[in-house]
Design a protein around this motif. Structure first.
Motif, mmCIF file in Angstrom:
data_model
loop_
_atom_site.group_PDB
_atom_site.id
_atom_site.type_symbol
_atom_site.label_atom_id
_atom_site.label_comp_id
_atom_site.label_asym_id
_atom_site.label_seq_id
_atom_site.Cartn_x
_atom_site.Cartn_y
_atom_site.Cartn_z
ATOM 1 N N VAL A 104 0.877 -1.431 0.107
ATOM 2 C CA VAL A 104 0.117 0.043 -0.028
ATOM 3 C C VAL A 104 0.867 1.153 0.148
ATOM 4 O O VAL A 104 0.639 2.151 -0.658
ATOM 5 N N ALA A 105 1.882 1.253 0.976
ATOM 6 C CA ALA A 105 2.954 2.334 0.829
ATOM 7 C C ALA A 105 3.400 2.632 -0.392
ATOM 8 O O ALA A 105 3.688 4.062 -1.014
ATOM 9 N N GLY A 106 3.806 1.585 -1.153
ATOM 10 C CA GLY A 106 4.507 1.631 -2.683
ATOM 11 C C GLY A 106 3.505 2.358 -3.459
ATOM 12 O O GLY A 106 3.729 3.099 -4.269
ATOM 13 N N VAL A 107 2.135 1.874 -3.325
ATOM 14 C CA VAL A 107 0.945 2.344 -4.330
ATOM 15 C C VAL A 107 0.867 3.662 -4.327
ATOM 16 O O VAL A 107 0.700 4.653 -5.208
ATOM 17 N N VAL A 108 0.666 4.316 -2.959
ATOM 18 C CA VAL A 108 0.423 5.778 -2.671
ATOM 19 C C VAL A 108 1.784 6.425 -3.141
ATOM 20 O O VAL A 108 1.469 7.597 -3.815
ATOM 21 N N LEU A 109 2.773 6.086 -2.823
ATOM 22 C CA LEU A 109 4.020 6.933 -3.407
ATOM 23 C C LEU A 109 4.203 6.934 -4.846
ATOM 24 O O LEU A 109 4.488 7.949 -5.516
ATOM 25 N N ASN A 110 4.057 5.609 -5.385
ATOM 26 C CA ASN A 110 4.266 5.417 -6.724
ATOM 27 C C ASN A 110 3.222 6.580 -7.502
ATOM 28 O O ASN A 110 3.530 6.958 -8.598
ATOM 29 N N ILE A 111 1.940 6.444 -7.047
ATOM 30 C CA ILE A 111 0.821 7.191 -7.718
ATOM 31 C C ILE A 111 1.213 8.793 -7.687
ATOM 32 O O ILE A 111 1.053 9.648 -8.546
ATOM 33 N N PHE A 112 1.750 9.029 -6.512
ATOM 34 C CA PHE A 112 1.626 10.553 -6.114
ATOM 35 C C PHE A 112 3.074 11.042 -6.979
ATOM 36 O O PHE A 112 2.970 11.958 -7.802
ATOM 37 N N PHE A 113 4.350 10.491 -6.690
ATOM 38 C CA PHE A 113 5.374 10.993 -7.562
ATOM 39 C C PHE A 113 5.218 10.419 -8.972
ATOM 40 O O PHE A 113 5.799 11.480 -9.782
ATOM 41 N N GLY A 114 4.736 9.522 -9.415
ATOM 42 C CA GLY A 114 4.780 8.951 -10.561
ATOM 43 C C GLY A 114 3.739 9.897 -11.561
ATOM 44 O O GLY A 114 4.073 10.359 -12.491
ATOM 45 N N SER A 115 2.654 10.599 -10.698
ATOM 46 C CA SER A 115 1.547 11.644 -11.452
ATOM 47 C C SER A 115 2.498 12.725 -11.405
ATOM 48 O O SER A 115 2.294 13.515 -12.529
ATOM 49 N N LEU A 116 3.089 13.274 -10.466
ATOM 50 C CA LEU A 116 3.884 14.561 -10.603
ATOM 51 C C LEU A 116 4.643 14.579 -11.699
ATOM 52 O O LEU A 116 4.894 15.565 -12.464
ATOM 53 N N ALA A 117 5.622 13.512 -11.715
ATOM 54 C CA ALA A 117 6.705 13.337 -12.886
ATOM 55 C C ALA A 117 6.055 13.447 -14.240
ATOM 56 O O ALA A 117 6.472 13.885 -15.285
ATOM 57 N N GLY A 118 4.920 12.542 -14.264
ATOM 58 C CA GLY A 118 4.226 12.368 -15.469
ATOM 59 C C GLY A 118 3.608 13.489 -16.109
ATOM 60 O O GLY A 118 3.593 13.894 -17.109
ATOM 61 N N TYR A 119 3.117 14.541 -15.082
ATOM 62 C CA TYR A 119 2.517 15.875 -15.309
ATOM 63 C C TYR A 119 3.601 16.618 -15.979
ATOM 64 O O TYR A 119 3.251 17.471 -16.923
ATOM 65 N N ALA A 120 4.552 16.611 -15.137
ATOM 66 C CA ALA A 120 5.757 17.551 -15.602
ATOM 67 C C ALA A 120 6.278 17.421 -16.977
ATOM 68 O O ALA A 120 6.273 18.291 -17.903
ATOM 69 N N PHE A 121 6.464 15.891 -17.353
ATOM 70 C CA PHE A 121 6.952 15.714 -18.576
ATOM 71 C C PHE A 121 5.798 15.998 -19.812
ATOM 72 O O PHE A 121 6.073 16.152 -20.995
ATOM 73 N N ALA A 122 4.426 15.893 -19.498
ATOM 74 C CA ALA A 122 3.292 16.023 -20.204
ATOM 75 C C ALA A 122 2.943 17.449 -20.402
ATOM 76 O O ALA A 122 2.618 17.734 -21.698
ATOM 77 N N ARG A 123 2.970 18.380 -19.417
ATOM 78 C CA ARG A 123 2.606 19.550 -19.480
ATOM 79 C C ARG A 123 3.506 20.765 -19.351
ATOM 80 O O ARG A 123 3.194 21.955 -19.693
ATOM 81 N N LEU A 124 4.574 20.646 -18.857
ATOM 82 C CA LEU A 124 5.472 21.525 -18.491
ATOM 83 C C LEU A 124 6.549 21.762 -19.822
ATOM 84 O O LEU A 124 6.865 20.910 -20.108
ATOM 85 N N ARG A 125 6.942 23.034 -19.645
ATOM 86 C CA ARG A 125 7.938 23.166 -20.665
ATOM 87 C C ARG A 125 9.503 23.501 -19.909
ATOM 88 O O ARG A 125 9.416 24.385 -19.370
ATOM 89 N N PHE A 126 10.479 22.699 -20.043
ATOM 90 C CA PHE A 126 11.712 23.079 -19.538
ATOM 91 C C PHE A 126 12.772 22.374 -20.234
ATOM 92 O O PHE A 126 12.614 21.554 -21.112
ATOM 93 N N ARG A 127 13.966 23.127 -20.169
ATOM 94 C CA ARG A 127 15.342 22.435 -20.833
ATOM 95 C C ARG A 127 15.516 21.005 -20.560
ATOM 96 O O ARG A 127 15.605 20.778 -19.472
ATOM 97 N N GLY A 128 15.813 20.251 -21.509
ATOM 98 C CA GLY A 128 16.298 19.100 -21.463
ATOM 99 C C GLY A 128 15.227 18.017 -21.142
ATOM 100 O O GLY A 128 15.460 16.870 -20.779
ATOM 101 N N LYS A 129 13.903 18.358 -21.277
ATOM 102 C CA LYS A 129 12.670 17.386 -21.195
ATOM 103 C C LYS A 129 12.949 16.287 -21.980
ATOM 104 O O LYS A 129 12.975 15.013 -21.287
ATOM 105 N N ARG A 130 13.085 16.319 -23.308
ATOM 106 C CA ARG A 130 13.280 15.407 -24.271
ATOM 107 C C ARG A 130 14.473 14.282 -23.672
ATOM 108 O O ARG A 130 14.227 13.023 -23.819
ATOM 109 N N ALA A 131 15.398 14.966 -23.433
ATOM 110 C CA ALA A 131 16.754 13.882 -23.128
ATOM 111 C C ALA A 131 16.258 13.242 -21.714
ATOM 112 O O ALA A 131 16.679 12.099 -21.569
ATOM 113 N N LEU A 132 15.898 14.182 -20.844
ATOM 114 C CA LEU A 132 15.522 13.261 -19.559
ATOM 115 C C LEU A 132 14.590 12.135 -19.772
ATOM 116 O O LEU A 132 14.697 11.143 -18.807
ATOM 117 N N PHE A 133 13.457 12.489 -20.725
ATOM 118 C CA PHE A 133 12.148 11.440 -20.781
ATOM 119 C C PHE A 133 12.739 10.246 -21.488
ATOM 120 O O PHE A 133 12.587 9.086 -21.235
#
Length: 302
Positions: free
Chosen positions: A93-122
């Motif tokens: 359950v702890a893995g589910v909560v943290l994976n959803i939270f941090f995975g969603s945060l990072a996924g949102y950043a890669f999908a919607r935010l513009r920052f330098r090096g995004k393609r390389a990082l992804f």
């Protein structure tokens, strides 16, 4: 006879011998594959119901002469199975909560935010999915072992055990998996950009846009990710075996090894414990298989 009549006659035409043979071979192959796939599960359940003296003497007999639940009682009482269940449930359950939270945060950043090096990082993130987990076990162990100010360590990671033999050794390495980031990024990328632009005009912060606008729309993806993460955490064996040494902290998968010693194997309780451990994952898959298929299909379509 109309123009559609030839098609009607063609549909009613009898199958050729070659087609009948092909259909028969297909059904035979399906039956054989189904039997070989399901039989180990059936054998496990049947063996768990056999008395101790009947398991080895009549191992080829499908149904026991005197079915008993003694193996289930022994599996639950001979080892602290309740404690193992709590450990596995808490870690999953702890893995589910943290994976959803941090995975969603990072996924949102890669999908919607513009920052330098995004393609390389992804791209680097995606390439990490091709690295077998066994390759990263030793480096991950060393990082957890020498983590500063954890488990008695000093600033340089010396003097203690770090996060080894603690729940953090299981939780931290999987807190934000590469698959979780990729999976949620695909969901956020399919949502309209106009929602974020309108919220920014109204003065909403980026985190508020993520939490109150996009995340509720991605509940289906988060649910699928949670199910897959729970199954992976519940079935994990190798990593908990490496980083946990305290018996009270073992998981159910590692706890099953208690029924196997150097010279003998207590097959009855082992099979009974296997059935008990399999029930949560089987139940979740039966109830949520439709959501898993839909989520994977959605990610694959992007």
């Amino acid at each position: 006879m109309t123009a559609a009549d030839p098609y009607v006659l063609r549909l009613k035409r009898a199958s050729t011998p070659r087609q009948k043979v092909g259909t028969g071979v297909w059904y035979l192959a399906v039956i054989v594959i189904s039997i070989t796939t399901v039989f180990p599960l059936i054998w496990t359940i049947v063996t768990s119901l056999k008395p101790e003296g009947e398991i080895l003497s009549s191992s080829l007999q499908i149904w026991p002469d005197a079915p008993t639940l003694e193996n289930y009682v022994k599996a639950w009482t001979s080892v602290p199975f309740g404690r193992y269940f709590f450990n596995s449930t808490f870690l999953a359950v702890a893995g589910v909560v943290l994976n959803i939270f941090f995975g969603s945060l990072a996924g949102y950043a890669f999908a919607r935010l513009r920052f330098r090096g995004k393609r390389a990082l992804f791209g680097t993130l995606l390439s990490s999915l091709m690295i077998p987990g066994i390759v990263t076990m030793v480096p991950t162990f060393l990082v957890l072992r020498r983590f500063p100010f954890a488990g008695g360590n000093d600033l340089f990671g010396e003097g203690g055990m770090g996060f080894i033999n603690s729940y953090w050794a299981i939780i931290l390495p999987g807190a934000a998996g590469a698959f979780a980031v990729f999976f949620m990024r695909q969901f956020f990328a399919s949502m309209p950009e106009e929602l974020a632009e309108a919220a920014r005009i109204d003065g909403a912060s980026e985190f508020r846009i993520f939490a109150q606008i996009y995340m509720p729309l991605a509940k289906a993806g988060a649910a699928v990710l949670g199910i897959l993460t729970f199954q992976a955490g519940w079935n994990s064996f190798m990593w908990p075996l490496i980083v946990l040494s305290d018996r009270d902290m073992l998981t159910v998968q590692v706890g099953l090894a208690a029924f196997k010693t150097e010279h003998t194997t207590d097959y009855g309780p082992l099979m009974a414990g296997t059935v008990i451990v399999s029930l949560p994952v089987l139940l979740i898959f039966v109830l949520a298989q439709r959501y898993i298929i839909e989520g994977v299909a959605h990610v694959g379509s992007k």
